[in-house]
Design a protein around this motif. Structure first.
Motif, short mmCIF file in Angstrom:
data_model
loop_
_atom_site.label_atom_id
_atom_site.label_comp_id
_atom_site.label_asym_id
_atom_site.label_seq_id
_atom_site.Cartn_x
_atom_site.Cartn_y
_atom_site.Cartn_z
N LEU A 9 -6.98 5.50 -13.73
CA LEU A 9 -7.22 5.41 -12.14
C LEU A 9 -5.93 5.46 -11.80
O LEU A 9 -4.91 4.68 -12.04
CB LEU A 9 -7.73 4.17 -11.74
CG LEU A 9 -7.92 3.80 -10.34
CD1 LEU A 9 -8.87 4.90 -9.71
CD2 LEU A 9 -8.42 2.43 -9.99
N LEU A 56 -8.90 4.37 -3.52
CA LEU A 56 -8.99 3.91 -4.64
C LEU A 56 -10.35 2.73 -4.78
O LEU A 56 -10.46 2.68 -5.57
CB LEU A 56 -7.80 2.97 -4.60
CG LEU A 56 -6.36 3.63 -5.08
CD1 LEU A 56 -5.22 2.58 -5.13
CD2 LEU A 56 -6.54 4.47 -6.54
N GLU A 57 -10.70 2.74 -3.41
CA GLU A 57 -11.93 1.75 -3.32
C GLU A 57 -13.12 2.41 -4.12
O GLU A 57 -13.76 1.92 -5.18
CB GLU A 57 -12.45 1.51 -1.88
CG GLU A 57 -11.27 0.59 -1.14
CD GLU A 57 -11.48 -0.80 -1.76
OE1 GLU A 57 -12.49 -1.35 -2.15
OE2 GLU A 57 -10.35 -1.27 -1.86
N LEU A 104 -12.27 2.55 -7.91
CA LEU A 104 -12.58 1.44 -8.49
C LEU A 104 -14.20 1.18 -8.98
O LEU A 104 -14.66 0.78 -9.94
CB LEU A 104 -12.25 0.04 -7.77
CG LEU A 104 -10.65 -0.40 -7.88
CD1 LEU A 104 -10.32 -1.10 -6.77
CD2 LEU A 104 -10.52 -0.90 -9.11
N ARG A 105 -14.92 1.66 -7.94
CA ARG A 105 -16.43 1.73 -8.33
C ARG A 105 -16.82 2.68 -9.42
O ARG A 105 -17.62 2.52 -10.36
CB ARG A 105 -17.27 1.99 -6.95
CG ARG A 105 -17.15 1.13 -5.85
CD ARG A 105 -18.06 1.28 -4.79
NE ARG A 105 -17.82 2.68 -4.03
CZ ARG A 105 -17.28 2.73 -3.04
NH1 ARG A 105 -16.71 1.90 -2.81
NH2 ARG A 105 -17.13 3.86 -2.48
N ASP A 165 -15.49 1.15 -12.96
CA ASP A 165 -16.43 0.07 -13.37
C ASP A 165 -17.65 0.84 -13.59
O ASP A 165 -18.24 0.22 -14.79
CB ASP A 165 -16.64 -1.00 -12.09
CG ASP A 165 -15.72 -2.04 -11.77
OD1 ASP A 165 -15.05 -2.30 -12.87
OD2 ASP A 165 -15.58 -2.39 -10.81
N ILE A 172 -4.03 1.61 -15.17
CA ILE A 172 -3.98 1.81 -13.62
C ILE A 172 -2.42 2.28 -13.54
O ILE A 172 -1.50 1.41 -13.67
CB ILE A 172 -4.11 0.14 -13.39
CG1 ILE A 172 -5.64 -0.27 -13.55
CG2 ILE A 172 -4.00 0.26 -11.70
CD1 ILE A 172 -6.78 0.31 -13.20
N VAL A 221 -4.63 -3.86 -8.05
CA VAL A 221 -5.83 -3.17 -8.69
C VAL A 221 -6.61 -3.56 -10.06
O VAL A 221 -7.59 -3.54 -9.90
CB VAL A 221 -5.40 -1.76 -8.70
CG1 VAL A 221 -6.54 -0.66 -8.83
CG2 VAL A 221 -4.60 -1.42 -7.31
N ARG A 241 -9.18 -6.29 -9.93
CA ARG A 241 -10.09 -6.01 -9.30
C ARG A 241 -11.32 -5.29 -10.15
O ARG A 241 -12.50 -5.13 -9.82
CB ARG A 241 -10.10 -5.35 -7.96
CG ARG A 241 -9.32 -6.19 -7.04
CD ARG A 241 -9.12 -5.08 -5.56
NE ARG A 241 -10.32 -4.87 -5.12
CZ ARG A 241 -10.64 -3.83 -4.11
NH1 ARG A 241 -9.67 -3.06 -3.98
NH2 ARG A 241 -11.89 -3.61 -3.81
N VAL A 242 -10.78 -4.78 -11.39
CA VAL A 242 -11.74 -4.15 -12.23
C VAL A 242 -12.59 -5.25 -12.95
O VAL A 242 -12.24 -6.23 -13.35
CB VAL A 242 -10.54 -3.25 -13.43
CG1 VAL A 242 -11.78 -2.66 -14.38
CG2 VAL A 242 -9.81 -2.07 -12.59
N ARG A 243 -13.92 -4.76 -13.16
CA ARG A 243 -14.76 -5.68 -13.71
C ARG A 243 -15.47 -5.03 -15.15
O ARG A 243 -16.06 -5.69 -16.07
CB ARG A 243 -16.13 -5.91 -12.80
CG ARG A 243 -15.61 -6.86 -11.66
CD ARG A 243 -15.16 -8.22 -12.00
NE ARG A 243 -14.65 -9.05 -11.03
CZ ARG A 243 -13.47 -9.17 -10.77
NH1 ARG A 243 -12.70 -8.79 -11.55
NH2 ARG A 243 -13.19 -9.97 -9.95
#
Length: 433
Positions: free
Chosen positions: A244, A317-318, A321-322, A325, A334, A342, A345-347
């Motif tokens: 990312l 970037l929003e 991130l989706r 994930d 990253i 950033v 916030r990764v899951r």
């Protein structure tokens, strides 16, 4: 070179649109079933026959002689020895910190539940040896098992043509880690050997309780067949990297990291997720230059141009991130402004590499982290190999007479509600009812 997937403006579930390697483990499972069953029934004889058929190697002895392990360690190049020792030291430090402590919870006067963590008694660790050989995978499998306190460790790795033994650096890594039970067996027959053992040849191989380690589709299929007979870590697929990145990323770094994973296997996945078209253009130019100069050019090209690899364009970037994930990468880099924020916030990722100076190849060897990680999107629900993989939680329940009396009516009420009156009776009888 890389395919493009444009998700800008898309509201669809990214999982349906992201690239994946075409890998049908269910078909492979049926193909390896006869080999696994033969090993179960005929032991060492079937292992030898399968090794000759699939690897073209006539094995003189399944277990590697101690002298061969010692000779491999003695002949280790000084630079490789130093690197392995550093890798072992860093991995041991990290994995010892992952050990879990016994905890006792007090539930009223005289009632306790103690959570204990006990190591698996015996494990079998698979180390690949196909297109590439991986002494680093010896470290990544053995160190967490040792940190957990596993008493019996067996390593197996495919025999090399000419020697009939695993790669010399793999043997040397075993020696440095103090592992002396090593087998020159690969593929599905190796997994079956670990799961069922054999006793028709000396020295015999006792069956293990758990099998870990990555391998090809045949290894994965055999692990699927053995699941339940033994524990397994995961069904590992081809390796993958997702990056990312925003326009602050260095395209040379991004291209080099994509290539580094493509080097593993023609089915390896390299995915770049970015909102920056300028970065895309620069990375594509770098890929053309760097691929032309890399050693395994054809293998890398096959991986980068395969359906499993792509550049994924996102709005910002929003959305990025989706996407990552949803992808659940084995390795996620990253390379953005404020990368730690950033990254936090990764899951879904097996391991997250933060910033320009934390490439995936660092994690492969000397970061101290483990490189045996979930693939194929399994990072959405599974973890990588760790000390905890080799630990089993066992609860000790200890109640006194008064502590049981305190909850006796509740036990009886719930047992009646479930129409299991004998459960309640087992409590009432203790109080003369």
């Amino acid at each position: 070179m890389l395919n493009r997937i444009d998700l800008r403006g898309s509201t669809e579930d990214p999982r349906r649109l992201l690239p994946r390697a075409a890998l049908d483990v269910s078909v492979a499972t049926e193909q390896v079933r006869p080999t696994v069953e033969a090993v179960h029934e005929h032991g060492a004889k079937a292992i030898r026959e399968a090794t000759h058929r699939f690897d073209g190697v006539e094995l003189r002895q399944l277990r590697v002689p101690a002298a061969a392990i010692a000779a491999a360690e003695a002949g280790l190049e000084p630079a490789v020895r130093a690197a392995l020792l550093e890798s072992i030291a860093r991995a041991r430090k990290v994995h010892l910190d992952q050990t879990r402590q016994e905890v006792t919870t007090v539930l009223g006067q005289g009632g306790t539940v103690t959570q204990r963590w006990l190591p698996v008694a015996r494990v079998g660790l698979y180390v690949p040896g196909g297109l590439a050989v991986y002494p680093s995978s010896v470290v990544m499998n053995v160190v967490p098992a040792q940190a957990a306190g596993v008493a019996s460790i067996a390593v197996t790795s495919p025999p090399q043509k000419g020697t009939g033994l695993p790669n010399v650096n793999i043997l040397a890594a075993c020696a440095l880690l103090g592992v002396d039970e090593v087998y020159a067996v690969g593929g599905a027959q190796a997994i079956a050997m670990l799961g069922y053992g054999f006793s028709d040849e000396e020295p015999a191989c006792a069956p293990v309780d758990m099998i870990t380690g990555p391998g090809n589709v045949w290894v994965t299929a055999a692990k699927r067949l053995l699941r339940g007979t033994v524990g397994i870590d995961a069904e590992a697929g081809p390796t993958e990297i997702a990056i990312l990145a925003d326009d602050s990323a260095d395209p040379r770094h991004v291209a080099a990291d994509l290539i580094s994973q493509a080097e593993h296997d023609p089915l390896a996945a390299s995915v770049l997720v970015t909102p920056s078209t300028e970065l895309v253009a620069a990375v594509e130019a770098e890929l053309a230059r760097q691929v032309a100069a890399t050693k395994h050019q054809q293998r890398v090209t096959d991986a980068l141009t395969g359906v499993q690899s792509a550049i994924v364009l996102v709005d910002d970037l929003e959305q990025g991130l989706r996407v990552v994930d949803a992808y659940g990468a084995e390795h996620l880099e990253i390379q953005t402004r404020d990368p730690r924020t950033v990254a936090e916030r990764v899951r879904s990722a097996g391991a997250i590499f933060v910033g320009a100076w934390s490439p995936v190849s660092l994690g492969d060897y000397c970061a101290g982290s483990n490189h045996v990680l979930p693939t194929g999107g399994c990072a959405r629900h599974s973890s990588g190999l760790s000390t905890q993989t080799f630990l089993r939680g066992v609860q000790l329940i200890e109640y006194s007479h008064d502590a049981l009396r305190e909850v006796a009516d509740h036990v009886v009420a719930l047992s009646d509600a479930e129409d299991l009156p004998a459960h309640g009776a087992a409590v009432k009888v203790r109080f003369g009812k």
